[in-house]
Design a protein around this motif. Structure first.
Motif, mmCIF file in Angstrom:
data_model
loop_
_atom_site.group_PDB
_atom_site.id
_atom_site.type_symbol
_atom_site.label_atom_id
_atom_site.label_comp_id
_atom_site.label_asym_id
_atom_site.label_seq_id
_atom_site.Cartn_x
_atom_site.Cartn_y
_atom_site.Cartn_z
ATOM 1 N N PHE A 199 0.820 -1.203 0.000
ATOM 2 C CA PHE A 199 0.000 0.000 0.000
ATOM 3 C C PHE A 199 0.859 1.260 0.000
ATOM 4 O O PHE A 199 0.444 2.293 -0.527
ATOM 5 C CB PHE A 199 -0.944 -0.008 1.198
ATOM 6 C CG PHE A 199 -2.015 -1.060 1.098
ATOM 7 C CD1 PHE A 199 -2.422 -1.542 -0.133
ATOM 8 C CD2 PHE A 199 -2.605 -1.572 2.233
ATOM 9 C CE1 PHE A 199 -3.409 -2.501 -0.243
ATOM 10 C CE2 PHE A 199 -3.601 -2.545 2.143
ATOM 11 C CZ PHE A 199 -4.000 -3.017 0.902
ATOM 12 N N MET A 243 1.443 2.008 -3.518
ATOM 13 C CA MET A 243 0.276 2.620 -4.149
ATOM 14 C C MET A 243 0.136 4.087 -3.747
ATOM 15 O O MET A 243 -0.266 4.932 -4.566
ATOM 16 C CB MET A 243 -0.979 1.825 -3.792
ATOM 17 C CG MET A 243 -0.977 0.419 -4.378
ATOM 18 S SD MET A 243 -2.323 -0.650 -3.779
ATOM 19 C CE MET A 243 -3.724 0.109 -4.596
ATOM 20 N N ARG A 244 0.476 4.404 -2.517
ATOM 21 C CA ARG A 244 0.418 5.816 -2.091
ATOM 22 C C ARG A 244 1.429 6.655 -2.867
ATOM 23 O O ARG A 244 1.133 7.787 -3.260
ATOM 24 C CB ARG A 244 0.665 5.925 -0.578
ATOM 25 C CG ARG A 244 -0.434 5.308 0.276
ATOM 26 C CD ARG A 244 -0.362 5.758 1.715
ATOM 27 N NE ARG A 244 0.878 5.406 2.375
ATOM 28 C CZ ARG A 244 1.095 4.268 3.026
ATOM 29 N NH1 ARG A 244 0.124 3.356 3.090
ATOM 30 N NH2 ARG A 244 2.242 4.025 3.617
ATOM 31 N N HIS A 295 0.271 7.324 -6.339
ATOM 32 C CA HIS A 295 -0.761 8.363 -6.344
ATOM 33 C C HIS A 295 -0.157 9.752 -6.536
ATOM 34 O O HIS A 295 -0.808 10.643 -7.099
ATOM 35 C CB HIS A 295 -1.552 8.296 -5.039
ATOM 36 C CG HIS A 295 -2.577 9.371 -4.891
ATOM 37 N ND1 HIS A 295 -3.702 9.441 -5.688
ATOM 38 C CD2 HIS A 295 -2.654 10.438 -4.032
ATOM 39 C CE1 HIS A 295 -4.425 10.494 -5.325
ATOM 40 N NE2 HIS A 295 -3.810 11.110 -4.334
ATOM 41 N N LEU A 341 -4.999 3.576 3.188
ATOM 42 C CA LEU A 341 -4.765 3.785 1.760
ATOM 43 C C LEU A 341 -5.889 4.595 1.135
ATOM 44 O O LEU A 341 -5.650 5.573 0.410
ATOM 45 C CB LEU A 341 -4.636 2.436 1.050
ATOM 46 C CG LEU A 341 -4.646 2.488 -0.484
ATOM 47 C CD1 LEU A 341 -3.372 3.151 -0.997
ATOM 48 C CD2 LEU A 341 -4.798 1.088 -1.068
ATOM 49 N N LEU A 342 -7.145 4.207 1.407
ATOM 50 C CA LEU A 342 -8.294 4.883 0.810
ATOM 51 C C LEU A 342 -8.354 6.352 1.233
ATOM 52 O O LEU A 342 -8.659 7.235 0.426
ATOM 53 C CB LEU A 342 -9.585 4.165 1.188
ATOM 54 C CG LEU A 342 -9.719 2.717 0.690
ATOM 55 C CD1 LEU A 342 -11.066 2.134 1.131
ATOM 56 C CD2 LEU A 342 -9.568 2.629 -0.812
ATOM 57 N N VAL A 357 -5.468 8.288 -0.788
ATOM 58 C CA VAL A 357 -5.618 8.491 -2.237
ATOM 59 C C VAL A 357 -6.977 9.072 -2.621
ATOM 60 O O VAL A 357 -7.209 9.403 -3.785
ATOM 61 C CB VAL A 357 -5.369 7.184 -3.030
ATOM 62 C CG1 VAL A 357 -4.010 6.601 -2.688
ATOM 63 C CG2 VAL A 357 -6.470 6.146 -2.769
ATOM 64 N N LYS A 385 -12.034 4.645 -3.145
ATOM 65 C CA LYS A 385 -11.861 3.358 -3.824
ATOM 66 C C LYS A 385 -11.573 3.498 -5.315
ATOM 67 O O LYS A 385 -10.848 2.686 -5.891
ATOM 68 C CB LYS A 385 -13.102 2.488 -3.622
ATOM 69 C CG LYS A 385 -13.158 1.782 -2.278
ATOM 70 C CD LYS A 385 -14.285 0.776 -2.241
ATOM 71 C CE LYS A 385 -14.304 0.034 -0.904
ATOM 72 N NZ LYS A 385 -15.374 -0.975 -0.861
ATOM 73 N N ALA A 414 -7.923 4.106 -5.694
ATOM 74 C CA ALA A 414 -7.203 2.917 -5.226
ATOM 75 C C ALA A 414 -7.348 1.779 -6.232
ATOM 76 O O ALA A 414 -6.390 1.030 -6.488
ATOM 77 C CB ALA A 414 -7.719 2.491 -3.862
ATOM 78 N N ARG A 415 -8.526 1.658 -6.816
ATOM 79 C CA ARG A 415 -8.765 0.615 -7.817
ATOM 80 C C ARG A 415 -7.899 0.849 -9.064
ATOM 81 O O ARG A 415 -7.340 -0.088 -9.637
ATOM 82 C CB ARG A 415 -10.255 0.599 -8.182
ATOM 83 C CG ARG A 415 -10.690 -0.632 -8.966
ATOM 84 C CD ARG A 415 -12.196 -0.625 -9.182
ATOM 85 N NE ARG A 415 -12.910 -0.849 -7.926
ATOM 86 C CZ ARG A 415 -13.692 0.030 -7.335
ATOM 87 N NH1 ARG A 415 -13.874 1.229 -7.883
ATOM 88 N NH2 ARG A 415 -14.307 -0.262 -6.208
ATOM 89 N N LEU A 439 -8.283 -4.665 -6.574
ATOM 90 C CA LEU A 439 -8.501 -4.098 -5.243
ATOM 91 C C LEU A 439 -9.502 -4.919 -4.437
ATOM 92 O O LEU A 439 -9.300 -5.157 -3.253
ATOM 93 C CB LEU A 439 -8.973 -2.650 -5.348
ATOM 94 C CG LEU A 439 -9.177 -1.944 -4.001
ATOM 95 C CD1 LEU A 439 -7.836 -1.717 -3.290
ATOM 96 C CD2 LEU A 439 -9.904 -0.607 -4.197
#
Length: 241
Positions: free
Chosen positions: A173, A176-177, A180, A213-214, A217, A220, A223-224, A234
């Motif tokens: 995660f 993923m951040r 973003h 995470l949600l 960013v 969802k 994030a997806r 996700l």
């Protein structure tokens, strides 16, 4: 003050870090490592502030005396107290309540060794593998005193995510951040390493980090999108047993 790392441009933090320097015992070194230094370097090159909760740090030398000195300077213990790690924090101003109103030190220690070895063993990504001895932070040319692994600066400048060590089950995660805010997705092999470690995490903790995470960013949908760029689903991540 504008020539200093971004976090020292806040007078309250500047003052507290000066107190830390005064607390360091003789023959002991105290390094700021990881996220805070990555953020300082990122700000220097991109003029963008990244969220920062605490100061990851490494003590090489007499940690007991150092901690005692910090306690005498008004630092109090946080929730983590382990064999080679503790958290101390100090209010930036009276009646501080929010986390951001404290200077928080997440400290690890070792009797000897070198900081490069520590970076190799504990840095999640190359672009976070930075360290500096705290006394070198306060000079105009602090960047020349920054210690890093090979390619760390290059990967930061080009916004590349390359895994070094997996010592956190939620680095998937973290990747993923960073994506973003413009970092490229990790390689497929690195993504699989991150996923494999994430699957070892307790379900309750996984859910907590998914919420984090949600929030970071913006929901969802984003994030997806980020998960898809990593060839991940996700919904499958959320529902993993």
């Amino acid at each position: 003050m504008n020539n200093l790392p971004v976090f020292l441009q806040e007078p309250e933090t500047y003052s507290i870090l000066q107190d830390i320097i005064k607390s360091i015992p003789k023959s002991t070194k105290f390094y700021i490592v990881g996220g805070a230094m990555r953020n300082a370097m990122f700000y220097f090159y991109f003029k963008k502030k990244l969220p920062q909760r605490d100061f990851d740090s490494v003590i090489i030398g007499n940690h007991k005396k150092f901690i005692e000195n910090l306690r005498n300077k008004g630092f109090v213990y946080g929730k983590i107290r382990r064999k080679s790690q503790t958290v101390l924090r100090k209010r930036k101003f009276p009646h501080a309540k929010e986390f951001r109103d404290f200077v928080t030190l997440d400290m690890h220690w070792q009797k000897n060794g070198n900081i490069i070895k520590n970076l190799k063993e504990h840095s999640s990504f190359t672009m976070s593998a930075f360290a500096i001895e705290i006394r070198d932070l306060f000079g105009k040319y602090w960047r020349k005193r920054v210690i890093s692994l090979p390619n760390s600066l290059r990967d930061l400048k080009t916004k590349k995510l390359k895994v070094i060590a997996i010592d956190n089950k939620y680095n998937l995660f973290a990747a993923m951040r960073f994506m973003h805010i413009g970092f490229k997705q990790p390689s497929k092999s690195d993504t699989q390493k991150l996923l494999k470690e994430f699957e070892k995490a307790p379900k309750r903790r996984r859910e907590k980090n998914i919420k984090k995470l949600l929030n970071y960013v913006g929901g969802k949908k984003e994030a997806r999108r980020l998960a898809k760029k990593m060839d991940l689903n996700l919904n499958e991540l959320i529902s993993k047993k």
